[in-house]
Design a protein around this motif. Structure first.
Motif, PDB file in Angstrom:
ATOM      1  N   SER A  78     -10.716   1.969   9.549  1.00 42.81           N
ATOM      2  CA  SER A  78     -11.026   0.540   9.628  1.00 42.81           C
ATOM      3  C   SER A  78      -9.843  -0.268  10.161  1.00 42.81           C
ATOM      4  O   SER A  78     -10.014  -1.420  10.580  1.00 42.81           O
ATOM      5  CB  SER A  78     -11.432   0.003   8.247  1.00 42.81           C
ATOM      6  N   ILE A  79      -8.659   0.317  10.168  1.00 42.74           N
ATOM      7  CA  ILE A  79      -7.472  -0.387  10.660  1.00 42.74           C
ATOM      8  C   ILE A  79      -7.395  -0.261  12.173  1.00 42.74           C
ATOM      9  O   ILE A  79      -7.325   0.844  12.721  1.00 42.74           O
ATOM     10  CB  ILE A  79      -6.183   0.171  10.028  1.00 42.74           C
ATOM     11  N   ASP A 137      -7.231   5.750   7.712  1.00 42.94           N
ATOM     12  CA  ASP A 137      -8.141   4.612   7.501  1.00 42.94           C
ATOM     13  C   ASP A 137      -8.647   4.109   8.848  1.00 42.94           C
ATOM     14  O   ASP A 137      -7.984   3.352   9.540  1.00 42.94           O
ATOM     15  CB  ASP A 137      -7.401   3.488   6.757  1.00 42.94           C
ATOM     16  N   GLN A 177      -0.893  -4.510   3.320  1.00 40.12           N
ATOM     17  CA  GLN A 177      -2.219  -4.755   3.891  1.00 40.12           C
ATOM     18  C   GLN A 177      -2.874  -5.902   3.151  1.00 40.12           C
ATOM     19  O   GLN A 177      -3.343  -5.757   2.027  1.00 40.12           O
ATOM     20  CB  GLN A 177      -3.102  -3.510   3.844  1.00 40.12           C
ATOM     21  N   LYS A 178      -2.903  -7.044   3.814  1.00 33.91           N
ATOM     22  CA  LYS A 178      -3.450  -8.257   3.222  1.00 33.91           C
ATOM     23  C   LYS A 178      -4.826  -8.580   3.782  1.00 33.91           C
ATOM     24  O   LYS A 178      -5.651  -9.193   3.116  1.00 33.91           O
ATOM     25  CB  LYS A 178      -2.498  -9.421   3.475  1.00 33.91           C
ATOM     26  N   TYR A 179      -5.074  -8.158   5.033  1.00 37.65           N
ATOM     27  CA  TYR A 179      -6.340  -8.483   5.689  1.00 37.65           C
ATOM     28  C   TYR A 179      -7.032  -7.198   6.145  1.00 37.65           C
ATOM     29  O   TYR A 179      -6.393  -6.221   6.541  1.00 37.65           O
ATOM     30  CB  TYR A 179      -6.103  -9.394   6.896  1.00 37.65           C
ATOM     31  N   GLN A 180      -8.344  -7.238   6.114  1.00 36.11           N
ATOM     32  CA  GLN A 180      -9.146  -6.103   6.541  1.00 36.11           C
ATOM     33  C   GLN A 180      -8.869  -5.774   8.004  1.00 36.11           C
ATOM     34  O   GLN A 180      -8.841  -6.659   8.858  1.00 36.11           O
ATOM     35  CB  GLN A 180     -10.639  -6.421   6.352  1.00 36.11           C
ATOM     36  N   GLY A 181      -8.646  -4.496   8.287  1.00 35.26           N
ATOM     37  CA  GLY A 181      -8.458  -4.067   9.661  1.00 35.26           C
ATOM     38  C   GLY A 181      -7.055  -4.226  10.200  1.00 35.26           C
ATOM     39  O   GLY A 181      -6.802  -3.917  11.364  1.00 35.26           O
ATOM     40  N   ARG A 182      -6.120  -4.665   9.376  1.00 36.64           N
ATOM     41  CA  ARG A 182      -4.766  -4.959   9.858  1.00 36.64           C
ATOM     42  C   ARG A 182      -3.742  -4.444   8.846  1.00 36.64           C
ATOM     43  O   ARG A 182      -3.865  -4.684   7.650  1.00 36.64           O
ATOM     44  CB  ARG A 182      -4.604  -6.464  10.047  1.00 36.64           C
ATOM     45  N   GLN A 185       0.831  -1.203   0.000  1.00 35.78           N
ATOM     46  CA  GLN A 185       0.000   0.000   0.000  1.00 35.78           C
ATOM     47  C   GLN A 185       0.868   1.258   0.000  1.00 35.78           C
ATOM     48  O   GLN A 185       0.407   2.336   0.346  1.00 35.78           O
ATOM     49  CB  GLN A 185      -0.914  -0.002   1.233  1.00 35.78           C
TER      50      GLN A 185
END
Length: 227
Positions: A184-185, A182, A134-139, A128
């Motif tokens: 969501s992270i 973001d 960033q491979k997983y949502q929120g992480r 990114q």
């Protein structure tokens, strides 16, 4: 086993058994500086220089594709590196010791095998920006250094393009700005390389900045240095 701890910042940090880095900083830094970096030195250290199955490493350095890949050889792209503290745990005279096999380069590493990739995690597709994956949502995962205390022969980042992920303060400020934007992270992972190979001031400053991001509640550090 990882255990959650709650520091004053409110961030939950997943960590291994605590290490007194401040009280022994010069010791661990010297340990890294004095790491073994050649096959001959490692074999001498573990009493295997004269072992019949390992003596071939000298001739293996000029091996061709048809050579005996069970021989050891000095790698050109991912050099041997192991601390003396780790090497002391290797059983002397045992060419099949599991700890030795973790760090001793083998000519077989250069073999091409159908269906296998040099970058099995395909991390190039999850970048990114410089230093952030960033491979997983929120992480989000931050590549904070390319340095490790030990070069594990099974490392899945042997061919990671660290040169494209420089680790200056200005660049990790950019990565943190991306995370800050973001909401969501909620989790940040410090990885590399080994983040605990960084000096305390640099690592502490990075953690302090992460702690100031209100939507981050978990910080993980990928490290093998405690071993």
């Amino acid at each position: 086993m990882l255990k959650p701890q709650a520091p004053a910042t409110g961030i939950v940090i997943a960590t291994s058994n605590s290490i007194d880095r401040c009280g022994s900083q010069q010791v661990w830094q010297q340990e890294l500086a004095e790491a073994i970096s050649s096959i001959s030195e490692l074999l001498d250290f573990v009493g295997l220089r004269q072992h019949a199955g390992l003596q071939r490493y000298n001739s293996a350095q000029s091996a061709t594709a048809g050579a005996d890949h069970s021989a050891t050889m000095e790698p050109t792209t991912f050099p041997l590196r192991v601390t003396r503290a780790f090497a002391q745990r290797i059983v002397k005279g045992d060419a099949n010791d599991p700890l030795l096999l973790q760090v001793l380069p083998q000519a077989l590493e250069g073999a091409t095998v159908a269906g296998y990739s040099r970058q099995p995690l395909d991390e190039d597709n999850f970048q990114q920006g410089a230093g952030i994956l960033q491979k997983y949502q929120g992480r989000a995962l931050l590549i904070v250094t390319g340095l490790c205390a030990i070069h594990c022969r099974y490392c899945f980042r042997q061919h990671f393009p660290y040169q494209s992920h420089q680790h200056s303060r200005s660049q990790w400020h950019q990565a943190l700005a991306s995370i800050r934007a973001d909401n969501s992270i909620t989790e940040v992972i410090l990885s590399g390389g080994d983040p605990l190979a960084l000096n305390d001031q640099y690592l502490g400053g990075l953690i302090d900045h992460i702690a100031q991001i209100s939507h981050i509640d978990t910080l993980r550090i990928h490290s093998r240095i405690p071993i």
